[in-house]
Design a protein around this motif. Structure first.
Motif, short mmCIF file in Angstrom:
data_model
loop_
_atom_site.label_atom_id
_atom_site.label_comp_id
_atom_site.label_asym_id
_atom_site.label_seq_id
_atom_site.Cartn_x
_atom_site.Cartn_y
_atom_site.Cartn_z
N PRO A 314 0.82 -1.23 0.00
CA PRO A 314 0.00 0.00 0.00
C PRO A 314 0.84 1.27 0.00
O PRO A 314 0.42 2.30 -0.50
CB PRO A 314 -0.82 -0.12 1.29
CG PRO A 314 -0.79 -1.56 1.65
CD PRO A 314 0.54 -2.05 1.21
N LYS A 315 2.02 1.20 0.57
CA LYS A 315 2.89 2.36 0.60
C LYS A 315 3.40 2.71 -0.80
O LYS A 315 3.74 3.86 -1.08
CB LYS A 315 4.07 2.08 1.53
CG LYS A 315 5.06 3.23 1.70
CD LYS A 315 4.47 4.36 2.50
CE LYS A 315 5.49 5.45 2.77
NZ LYS A 315 4.92 6.56 3.53
N HIS A 316 3.42 1.71 -1.69
CA HIS A 316 3.89 1.90 -3.06
C HIS A 316 2.81 1.42 -4.03
O HIS A 316 2.91 0.33 -4.59
CB HIS A 316 5.20 1.15 -3.28
CG HIS A 316 6.30 1.56 -2.35
ND1 HIS A 316 6.43 1.04 -1.08
CD2 HIS A 316 7.30 2.48 -2.48
CE1 HIS A 316 7.47 1.60 -0.49
NE2 HIS A 316 8.01 2.48 -1.31
N PRO A 317 1.76 2.20 -4.21
CA PRO A 317 0.61 1.76 -5.01
C PRO A 317 0.96 1.43 -6.45
O PRO A 317 0.31 0.59 -7.07
CB PRO A 317 -0.37 2.93 -4.91
CG PRO A 317 0.45 4.11 -4.49
CD PRO A 317 1.56 3.57 -3.66
N LYS A 322 1.06 -2.89 -10.59
CA LYS A 322 1.77 -3.73 -11.57
C LYS A 322 1.71 -5.20 -11.19
O LYS A 322 1.53 -6.07 -12.05
CB LYS A 322 3.22 -3.28 -11.69
CG LYS A 322 3.41 -1.94 -12.40
CD LYS A 322 4.89 -1.60 -12.54
CE LYS A 322 5.09 -0.27 -13.25
NZ LYS A 322 6.54 0.07 -13.38
N VAL A 323 1.86 -5.48 -9.89
CA VAL A 323 1.76 -6.86 -9.43
C VAL A 323 0.37 -7.41 -9.71
O VAL A 323 0.20 -8.52 -10.22
CB VAL A 323 2.08 -6.96 -7.92
CG1 VAL A 323 1.73 -8.34 -7.39
CG2 VAL A 323 3.55 -6.66 -7.68
N GLN A 324 -0.66 -6.60 -9.39
CA GLN A 324 -2.03 -7.05 -9.60
C GLN A 324 -2.32 -7.29 -11.08
O GLN A 324 -2.95 -8.28 -11.46
CB GLN A 324 -3.00 -6.00 -9.06
CG GLN A 324 -4.45 -6.45 -9.04
CD GLN A 324 -4.67 -7.58 -8.06
OE1 GLN A 324 -4.42 -7.43 -6.87
NE2 GLN A 324 -5.12 -8.72 -8.55
N GLU A 325 -1.82 -6.40 -11.92
CA GLU A 325 -2.04 -6.55 -13.36
C GLU A 325 -1.38 -7.83 -13.88
O GLU A 325 -1.97 -8.57 -14.67
CB GLU A 325 -1.48 -5.33 -14.09
CG GLU A 325 -1.67 -5.39 -15.61
CD GLU A 325 -1.06 -4.18 -16.31
OE1 GLU A 325 -1.20 -4.10 -17.54
OE2 GLU A 325 -0.44 -3.34 -15.63
N GLU A 326 -0.17 -8.09 -13.42
CA GLU A 326 0.53 -9.29 -13.87
C GLU A 326 -0.16 -10.56 -13.38
O GLU A 326 -0.30 -11.54 -14.12
CB GLU A 326 1.97 -9.25 -13.38
CG GLU A 326 2.84 -10.36 -13.92
CD GLU A 326 4.28 -10.21 -13.49
OE1 GLU A 326 5.13 -9.93 -14.36
OE2 GLU A 326 4.56 -10.38 -12.28
N ILE A 327 -0.60 -10.55 -12.12
CA ILE A 327 -1.31 -11.70 -11.57
C ILE A 327 -2.58 -11.97 -12.37
O ILE A 327 -2.90 -13.11 -12.72
CB ILE A 327 -1.64 -11.48 -10.08
CG1 ILE A 327 -0.37 -11.57 -9.24
CG2 ILE A 327 -2.66 -12.50 -9.58
CD1 ILE A 327 -0.57 -11.27 -7.77
N ASP A 328 -3.34 -10.90 -12.67
CA ASP A 328 -4.59 -11.07 -13.42
C ASP A 328 -4.32 -11.60 -14.82
O ASP A 328 -5.08 -12.45 -15.34
CB ASP A 328 -5.33 -9.73 -13.51
CG ASP A 328 -5.92 -9.32 -12.16
OD1 ASP A 328 -6.01 -10.19 -11.27
OD2 ASP A 328 -6.27 -8.13 -12.00
N GLN A 329 -3.26 -11.14 -15.46
CA GLN A 329 -2.95 -11.58 -16.82
C GLN A 329 -2.52 -13.04 -16.86
O GLN A 329 -2.92 -13.79 -17.75
CB GLN A 329 -1.83 -10.71 -17.41
CG GLN A 329 -2.27 -9.31 -17.78
CD GLN A 329 -1.12 -8.47 -18.32
OE1 GLN A 329 0.04 -8.88 -18.27
NE2 GLN A 329 -1.44 -7.28 -18.83
#
Length: 589
Positions: A314-317, A322-329
Motif C-alpha cells: 500500500p505504501k507503493h501503489p 503492476k503486481v495485480q495486473e501481472e497476476i490477473d494476466q
C-alpha cells in the motif's frame, strides 16, 4: 582483611587479567576499536542501529575487523566479497555455530540450528533429504501450501468488513504448512492448543532477540544467577517439547515403516535403524529439538515477511498495481499461483525478492565460528572464534542495488523487464549454514501473493494531500535496532514509536489522549520517515474493497484504543468472494 580491600583487589586482578588477554589476542586478530576491560566494545556500539555501527567500523578498519563483546573477541565480516569468501569459498572452515550460551543451555547441542560438528552435519543432511522426500520444491508440498493459502483467504473473508488484524492469520498459515510436513495434519485457526503453541514460539523468538539476551549471551553467568525473561524461555521450551513429544507418541502408535507419512515418521524409522550404532546422533530428544528448530525458523520469518509485504504494497501503489495486473494476466481471477508460474510473473517475483531484500530480516545473521585455525586475508583467526557476517551490508550494497534504501522491484529486473538473479540476494544466508527451508519459504511467499494482493485491493488509508499514509495527525518515526545474535527465526529488527500531535482532531474532541505508543520487538516499520503501520508490533493499516480503490474506516469506528490497539483510523478488509473450501479441522482426520 577488610572485605572492601578484598573486593577491590579481586576486581583489579580481573581487570588486569582482561587487559592482558585482550592485548595478547589483539596482536593476532584483525584490527578493531580498542576494547574496555570486561565489557569490551559494548559502549561503542549503537544498540539502536548495530548494522550502522558495523558499517562505521568497516570504514575505519576495513571489511574484516574485531569487536570484543564482553571479554571474548568476535570477528566481523562486512561486505559481499568478504562474506562470500568466508561462507562459500572457505565454507567448511566457517561452518561452525558461534557461541550462544542461552541456546546451548536449551538445546544441549542438539537440533539443526545451534548444533555443531558431526551431530549438526548428520541432522542437517537427514533433514534436507527428508524434506525433499516429502516434496519440498515439488507439487505435493505445493498443493499443501496452496490449500493453506486458500484457508487464509477464508479466514480473511470471515471478518465481513470488520476491523482486521491479519497478524494472527498470517502467522497461522506458515505454521500450519510446517505442521503438515512434521505431523501430517493442520490445525483450525481457532484451535487453542495450536494458538498457544504459536504464542510460545513467538515469545521465545522475541525474548531471544531482546537486548537483555544479547547481554546474557556475552556474560553467561547472568543466565544462571539473575532473574529475567530468559527464565520464561525455559518454561516455553518445556511446553513446546511436551507438545512435540505428545505428537511423536501418537505417531509412533500408528507408524508403518513401509509408508512414512511425515517428517516424524521418517525420523522414527531412521532411529530404529540406528539403534545398534552407539555413535548415532538420532534420539527422541534430538527429534524434539529438531522439530522445535524447524518451527522457530519456518514460522515467524515467513509470517513477518508477509506482514512487511502488506505494509510495503500500500505504501507503493504503483508497485501494487503492476503486481495485480501481472497476476490477473497470468492467473486470471480464480487460480492460485504455483512455482511454474514464477517464470511468467517476473515483476511479482522481483517484488517478493525486493521485499525480502528491503526488510533485511536477519541483518547480522546467526553467529558463525571457525572450525579450525585459519589464516584469512592475512589475519590469523584461531579455532572457535565467533564470526559475525553482516548480511545487511550485502543486501544494501549500492554497487549491486542502486539506491538500496529505496523499495524498488527494479533491483531484480533487467532492462527488458525479465527477472534478474543476484548473488547479493542472501536473506537466507549462504554457504554450509544457509537456511534449510529456503525452497519452502520461496514457495509460501509466491503462493500467498494471491491472497495478499489478489483477493483484495490494497491501498493507502486515510492519506491526506501531502501523501501521508496514515491519519494526518499521526507521525511515525523508525528506530532501527538490529541484534548481533538474532537467530534464523527472528529479527531484532526495528523499533518504532508513534507520537500523536497535540492538535489531534480526536484529542480535541476528547476521544483520545495525546501520548506515545511503544511497539516492542515485532514492530512493523519501513525505512522511510513515515512508515505505513497502524498497529505497532502486530498489523498494518490497510483496507480493501473488492477490485477498486479504498476508503478509510467509517467515522466513529474508533481511533487510538490503547497502547496495544489500533492507532488512527481503523482499516477494513473485505476479500473478493471466492468459492468455498473446507479449511477447518485437521488434515487426514
Amino acid at each position: 582483611m577488610d572485605p572492601v580491600l578484598v573486593l577491590v583487589f579481586s576486581l583489579s586482578c580481573l581487570v588486569l587479567l582482561s587487559l592482558w588477554r585482550q592485548s595478547s589476542e589483539r596482536g593476532k586478530l584483525p584490527p578493531g576499536p580498542t576494547p574496555l576491560p570486561l565489557i569490551g566494545n559494548f559502549l561503542q556500539i549503537d544498540l539502536k542501529d548495530i548494522s550502522g555501527s558495523l558499517t562505521k567500523f568497516s570504514k575505519v578498519y576495513g571489511p574484516v575487523f574485531t569487536l570484543y563483546l564482553g571479554t571474548k573477541p568476535t570477528v566481523v565480516l562486512h561486505g559481499y566479497e568478504v562474506v562470500k569468501e568466508a561462507l562459500v569459498d572457505h565454507g567448511e572452515e566457517f561452518a561452525g555455530r558461534g557461541s550462544l550460551p542461552m541456546a546451548e543451555r536449551l538445546n544441549k547441542g542438539l537440533g539443526i540450528i545451534f548444533s555443531n560438528g558431526s551431530g549438526w552435519k548428520e541432522t542437517r543432511n537427514f533433514t534436507l533429504m527428508t524434506l525433499r522426500n516429502l516434496g519440498m520444491g515439488k507439487r505435493s508440498i505445493e498443493d499443501c501450501v496452496q490449500e493453506e493459502a486458500q484457508c487464509l483467504v477464508e479466514e480473511l473473508r470471515k471478518t465481513k468488513g470488520s476491523p482486521c488484524d491479519p497478524t494472527l492469520i498470517l502467522g497461522c498459515a506458515p505454521c500450519n504448512v510446517i505442521c503438515s510436513i512434521i505431523f501430517q495434519n493442520r490445525f483450525d485457526y481457532k484451535d487453542q492448543d495450536f494458538l498457544t503453541f504459536m504464542a510460545k514460539i513467538n515469545e521465545n523468538i522475541r525474548i531471544l532477540s531482546s537486548p537483555w539476551l544479547q547481554v546474557c549471551n556475552n556474560f553467561p553467568s547472568l543466565i544462571d544467577y539473575c532473574p529475567g525473561s530468559h527464565h520464561t524461555i525455559r518454561k516455553n521450551v518445556n511446553y513446546l517439547t511436551s507438545f512435540v513429544l505428545k505428537k511423536i507418541k501418537e505417531l509412533q502408535e500408528s507408524l508403518d515403516d513401509a509408508n512414512p507419512r511425515d517428517f516424524i515418521d521418517y525420523y522414527l524409522i531412521k532411529l530404529k535403524q540406528s539403534n545398534h550404532n552407539q555413535e548415532s546422533e538420532f534420539s527422541l530428544e534430538n527429534l524434539a529439538t529438531t522439530v522445535r528448530d524447524l518451527f522457530a525458523a519456518g514460522t515467524e520469518t515467513t509470517s513477518t515477511t508477509l506482514r512487511y509485504a502488506l505494509l510495503l504494497l500500500p505504501k507503493h501503489p504503483h508497485v501494487t498495481a503492476k503486481v495485480q495486473e501481472e497476476i490477473d494476466q497470468v492467473l486470471g481471477r480464480d487460480r492460485s499461483p504455483c512455482m511454474q508460474d514464477r517464470s511468467r510473473m517476473p515483476y511479482t517475483d522481483a517484488t517478493i525478492h525486493e521485499v525480502q531484500r528491503f526488510i533485511d530480516l536477519v541483518p547480522t545473521n546467526l553467529p558463525h565460528a571457525v572450525t579450525c585455525d585459519i589464516k584469512f586475508r592475512d589475519y590469523f583467526i584461531p579455532k572457535g572464534t565467533t564470526v559475525i557476517t553482516s548480511l545487511s551490508s550485502v543486501l544494501h550494497d549500492s554497487k549491486e542495488f542502486p539506491n538500496p534504501e529505496v523499495f524498488d522491484p527494479g533491483h531484480f529486473l533487467d532492462k527488458d523487464g525479465n527477472f534478474k538473479k543476484s548473488d547479493y540476494f542472501v536473506p537466507f544466508s549462504t554457504g554450509k549454514r544457509m537456511c534449510a527451508g529456503e525452497g519452502l519459504a520461496r514457495m509460501e511467499l509466491l503462493t500467498t501473493c494471491r491472497p495478499a494482493g489478489g483477493t483484495a485491493r490494497l491501498s493507502r488509508v486515510g492519506s491526506d494531500s501531502s501523501g501521508r499514509w496514515l491519519c494526518p495527525w499521526l507521525e511515525l518515526k523508525a528506530f532501527p535496532c538490529q541484534g548481533l545474535a538474532a537467530d534464523g527465526g527472528s529479527r531484532c529488527r526495528q523499533l518504532a514509536k508513534v507520537s500523536a500531535r497535540e492538535n489531534s482532531p480526536r484529542q480535541q474532541e476528547g476521544q483520545t489522549k495525546p501520548g506515545r505508543v511503544s511497539c516492542g520487538w515485532a514492530a512493523l516499520t519501513g525505512r522511510e520517515s513515515e512508515v505505513p503501520v497502524a498497529r505497532l508490533g502486530t498489523s498494518p493499516a490497510f483496507a480493501a474493497e473488492p477490485r477498486h480503490a479504498l476508503a478509510p474506516a467509517p467515522a466513529g469506528s474508533g481511533g487510538v484504543r490503547s497502547a496495544s490497539g489500533w492507532v488512527g483510523e481503523q482499516a477494513y478488509l473485505t476479500p473478493t468472494p471466492r468459492r468455498e473450501s473446507g479449511c477447518t479441522g485437521a488434515r487426514g482426520e
